[in-house]
Design a protein around this motif. Structure first.
Motif, short mmCIF file in Angstrom:
data_model
loop_
_atom_site.label_atom_id
_atom_site.label_comp_id
_atom_site.label_asym_id
_atom_site.label_seq_id
_atom_site.Cartn_x
_atom_site.Cartn_y
_atom_site.Cartn_z
N UNK A 183 0.86 -1.18 0.00
CA UNK A 183 0.00 0.00 0.00
C UNK A 183 0.90 1.23 0.00
N UNK A 184 0.64 2.16 -0.91
CA UNK A 184 1.42 3.38 -0.93
C UNK A 184 0.54 4.53 -1.42
N UNK A 185 1.06 5.74 -1.29
CA UNK A 185 0.34 6.91 -1.77
C UNK A 185 0.29 6.90 -3.30
N UNK A 186 -0.74 7.52 -3.89
CA UNK A 186 -0.85 7.53 -5.35
C UNK A 186 0.36 8.18 -6.01
N UNK A 187 0.68 7.69 -7.18
CA UNK A 187 1.78 8.24 -7.95
C UNK A 187 1.67 7.76 -9.38
N UNK A 188 2.73 7.90 -10.16
CA UNK A 188 2.70 7.40 -11.54
C UNK A 188 2.35 5.91 -11.57
N UNK A 189 1.68 5.50 -12.63
CA UNK A 189 1.30 4.10 -12.75
C UNK A 189 2.55 3.22 -12.75
N UNK A 221 -1.82 -6.64 -10.33
CA UNK A 221 -3.07 -5.93 -10.10
C UNK A 221 -2.79 -4.62 -9.36
N UNK A 222 -3.43 -3.56 -9.83
CA UNK A 222 -3.36 -2.27 -9.15
C UNK A 222 -4.79 -1.79 -8.90
N UNK A 223 -5.08 -1.45 -7.65
CA UNK A 223 -6.36 -0.85 -7.28
C UNK A 223 -6.04 0.44 -6.52
N UNK A 224 -6.66 1.54 -6.93
CA UNK A 224 -6.30 2.81 -6.31
C UNK A 224 -7.52 3.70 -6.16
N UNK A 225 -7.44 4.59 -5.16
CA UNK A 225 -8.40 5.67 -4.99
C UNK A 225 -7.64 6.97 -4.85
N UNK A 226 -8.31 8.01 -4.45
CA UNK A 226 -7.65 9.32 -4.39
C UNK A 226 -6.57 9.39 -3.32
N UNK A 227 -6.62 8.47 -2.36
CA UNK A 227 -5.67 8.54 -1.24
C UNK A 227 -4.61 7.45 -1.22
#
Length: 265
Positions: free
Chosen positions: A75-81, A89-95
């Motif tokens: 789990x990490x903060x959003x960044x470049x894909x 698998x990548x699942x992301x939200x705004x946080x």
């Protein structure tokens, strides 16, 4: 292979990062689901079932993953894909961004159809419904094949879900039971099941595990991966041998003095 405690903790961290928020990115890097798009759907929950992780999302869909031998979630903060070839698998939200590395299984299914792939599993040692009834069911399932070696039976996920090679070895040592003892000859099957649950539960919320109560290097386990080294209790060299099971050959560790071989008569 990650065991039930590791999977439970991974699911909890996924739940904390994803639940209650809509997905802004879903990137399935497996051919069968490469075109699946879950963007805009809210994640309802992430939970473990034995060694499986279920991420349930809006619209009656479940992302089902299994770590198998080498998988892990970060789990990490959003960044470049991310472009790491190990990510499936990548699942992301705004946080937050959840990255599934080397996952052994990735699939998308209807939530209503989860039993189709998980219905064979036995009682979950770390399930929210674990209790006297679930423990009794696990004991009943163990007894269905009384001639099978207990070391083999404990790895059968259709008997009880979540235990793996580490907890098999450590549970049997603490119970004083040789891994090749037939299930029917184990003096106290309920005690074996109860201890397996206790060990998994005691380790589920912490990185790294121990079964001895001692975190000193080389003292975390009683017998697991200690072949040839002296038993912490009696100083007899710990033994190692390959034991066949329904999930394939597994290295088995035991102390021949603390866990004497079953008698033939």
């Amino acid at each position: 292979m990650p065991e039930g405690d590791v999977v439970w903790l991974a699911a909890r961290r996924l739940h904390e990062a994803l639940a209650g928020r809509p997905l802004t990115l879903s990137d399935f890097r497996v051919p069968r689901f490469a075109t699946a798009d879950l963007r805009g759907r809210e994640v309802h929950e992430a939970r473990s079932r034995g060694k499986h992780i279920l991420i349930r999302v809006e619209g009656g869909l479940t992302v089902h993953t299994h770590l198998l031998m080498e998988g892990r979630w970060r789990i990490r903060r959003p960044g470049p894909r991310p472009r790491d070839h190990r990510i499936r698998l990548v699942l992301a939200n705004a946080e937050w961004q959840a990255l599934g590395y080397s996952l052994g299984l990735v699939e998308l299914l209807r939530t209503a159809a989860e039993d189709r792939v998980l219905g064979h599993l036995g009682p979950d040692l770390l399930g929210p419904d674990w209790g006297a009834e679930a423990a009794a069911e696990a004991v009943r399932r163990l007894g269905e094949r009384p001639d099978r070696a207990i070391g083999e039976a404990l790895l059968d996920q259709s008997v009880l879900a979540g235990i793996g090679n580490i907890y098999k070895a450590e549970t049997l040592f603490l119970c004083g039971v040789n891994p090749w003892t037939p299930v029917a000859a184990v003096p106290d099957l309920p005690a074996v099941v109860d201890l397996a649950h206790h060990l998994l539960d005691a380790n589920k919320e912490q990185p790294g595990r121990m079964t001895t109560g001692n975190r000193r290097r080389g003292w975390e386990y009683w017998v697991y991966r200690r072949a040839g080294r002296p038993c912490h209790e009696c100083r007899t060299p710990v033994q190692r041998a390959v034991q066949k099971s329904d999930v394939g050959d597994r290295a088995t560790y035991w102390c021949p003095r603390c866990q004497p071989a079953p008698s033939n008569g």
